[in-house]
Scaffold this motif. Structure first.
Motif, PDB file in Angstrom:
ATOM      1  N   LEU A 151      38.486  47.370  48.505  1.00 10.77           N
ATOM      2  CA  LEU A 151      39.539  47.974  47.694  1.00 10.77           C
ATOM      3  C   LEU A 151      40.062  46.939  46.701  1.00 10.77           C
ATOM      4  CD1 LEU A 151      41.438  50.441  47.250  1.00 10.77           C
ATOM      5  CD2 LEU A 151      43.025  49.342  48.847  1.00 10.77           C
ATOM      6  N   VAL A 152      40.063  47.303  45.414  1.00 16.43           N
ATOM      7  CA  VAL A 152      40.611  46.427  44.380  1.00 16.43           C
ATOM      8  C   VAL A 152      41.574  47.236  43.525  1.00 16.43           C
ATOM      9  CG1 VAL A 152      38.592  44.918  44.303  1.00 16.43           C
ATOM     10  CG2 VAL A 152      38.699  46.898  42.787  1.00 16.43           C
ATOM     11  N   HIS A 153      42.520  46.531  42.912  1.00 20.33           N
ATOM     12  CA  HIS A 153      43.513  47.172  42.049  1.00 20.33           C
ATOM     13  C   HIS A 153      43.318  46.629  40.642  1.00 20.33           C
ATOM     14  CE1 HIS A 153      47.672  48.210  40.592  1.00 20.33           C
ATOM     15  NE2 HIS A 153      47.378  49.296  41.288  1.00 20.33           N
ATOM     16  N   ALA A 154      42.995  47.522  39.721  1.00 18.15           N
ATOM     17  CA  ALA A 154      42.727  47.098  38.348  1.00 18.15           C
ATOM     18  C   ALA A 154      43.256  48.138  37.370  1.00 18.15           C
ATOM     19  CB  ALA A 154      41.233  46.900  38.133  1.00 18.15           C
ATOM     20  N   GLU A 155      43.996  47.658  36.362  1.00 12.22           N
ATOM     21  CA  GLU A 155      44.519  48.532  35.313  1.00 12.22           C
ATOM     22  C   GLU A 155      45.261  49.727  35.907  1.00 12.22           C
ATOM     23  OE1 GLU A 155      41.309  49.570  32.763  1.00 12.22           O
ATOM     24  OE2 GLU A 155      40.964  47.513  32.076  1.00 12.22           O
TER      25      GLU A 155
END
Length: 313
Positions: free
Chosen positions: A288-292
């Protein structure tokens, strides 16, 4: 996360791929971040089968709709969880459980056997395709009758076991018709998680898939090349017509593992070429990554010619 042994010197690093979260995953992802992560739930072992046949415009595979928030995706290959009854004794044709464990990159031959049995059982339950026969050179025929549908319903409802059905008809599992593909593990943040072994098999020429009467909503053969080429559109989700499919693209309908498999099927020259291709046994787990201001799933995808044996968790 890609689980493998060290790459050979000079090997290309894995390529990073990013996939959107399904709508029903976003709340779980936000909760995971808000609480700083937590101990992940233990994934259930599962098996899934990529059925294949050659078509006029390219290699075809069978996909079905799955209701609820299945870790296999809204649209997926036939498959499901390993069950206790998969340990039952049944006649067996093909590689031994020990040989299967080796080809799957595992030490546990009991678990390897369960994965193989579950793969064939789930395919039968969901599609009616039965990889079993009276001996090592033949397959059962005429599995589209009302009697066979009754048997599928009984197994799905756990009123009868798969082993009982096979034994009553004098059939043995044709495990020699399966080919191991890859191992995918659900992301840590998900409430329901699978540790899934994917297999491939050619569709028997004397059998045709049919939806399970009590649960089937949508399922059919699709040309993988056409599906991948039109992945930015919503035609597939609109065709299914369910509230959680209309207006969604391919990557929103499937899990990363299924989409990557579809890409490889689309690129194959045919059924025999795909099944005969030698693959490393690799385990993948999206991160899980958080981008924009949005959550994404990141996957390290090894080049087709690289990778090494991964151990079952």
């Amino acid at each position: 996360m890609l689980n493998s042994s060290n790459n050979a010197a000079g090997a290309k690093p894995p390529a990073k791929r990013f996939f959107p979260l399904h709508p029903d995953q976003r709340e779980a992802a936000q909760a995971w971040v808000d609480f700083g992560g937590r101990t992940p739930s233990k994934p259930r072992f599962a098996s899934s089968v990529v059925l294949l046949k050659d078509g006029p415009s390219g290699l075809q595979t069978y996909l079905g709709y799955r209701s609820g928030a299945s870790p296999l995706g809204i649209v997926a290959f036939p498959g499901g969880s390993i069950e206790t009854a998969d340990d039952d004794a049944m006649d067996w044709v093909g590689p031994s459980p020990a040989q299967w464990a080796k080809s799957m990159g595992m030490d546990d031959e009991v678990l390897a056997r369960r994965h193989v049995v579950a793969a064939i059982r789930e395919t039968f339950e969901e599609t009616g395709i039965l990889l079993a026969g009276p001996d090592a050179s033949s397959l059962v025929e005429g599995v589209q009758s009302a009697e066979w549908m009754k048997a599928r319903e009984a197994i799905a409802a756990q009123d009868k076991t798969f082993a009982e059905m096979l034994g009553r008809r004098g059939l043995a599992l044709r495990t020699d018709l399966l080919k191991p593909l890859v191992n995918w593990v659900s992301p840590d943040f998900m409430h329901r998680r699978f540790n899934t072994r994917y297999f491939a098999a050619a569709a028997p020429v004397n059998q045709e898939p049919a939806l399970l009467q009590s649960k089937g909503v949508w399922g059919r053969w699709v040309c993988a090349g056409d599906l991948v080429a039109g992945r930015a559109g919503t035609a597939l989700g609109d065709e299914i017509g369910a509230p959680n499919t209309v207006g969604l693209t391919l990557e929103e309908l499937t899990v990363p593992g299924a989409e990557i498999i579809l890409e490889k099927v689309a690129a194959a020259r045919g059924c025999i070429a795909y099944l005969n291709h030698k693959r490393p046994t690799v385990a993948y787990q999206p991160r899980l990554v958080h981008a924009e201001d949005q959550f994404l799933l990141e996957v390290d995808v090894a080049p087709a010619s690289e990778g090494a044996a991964a151990r079952e968790r």
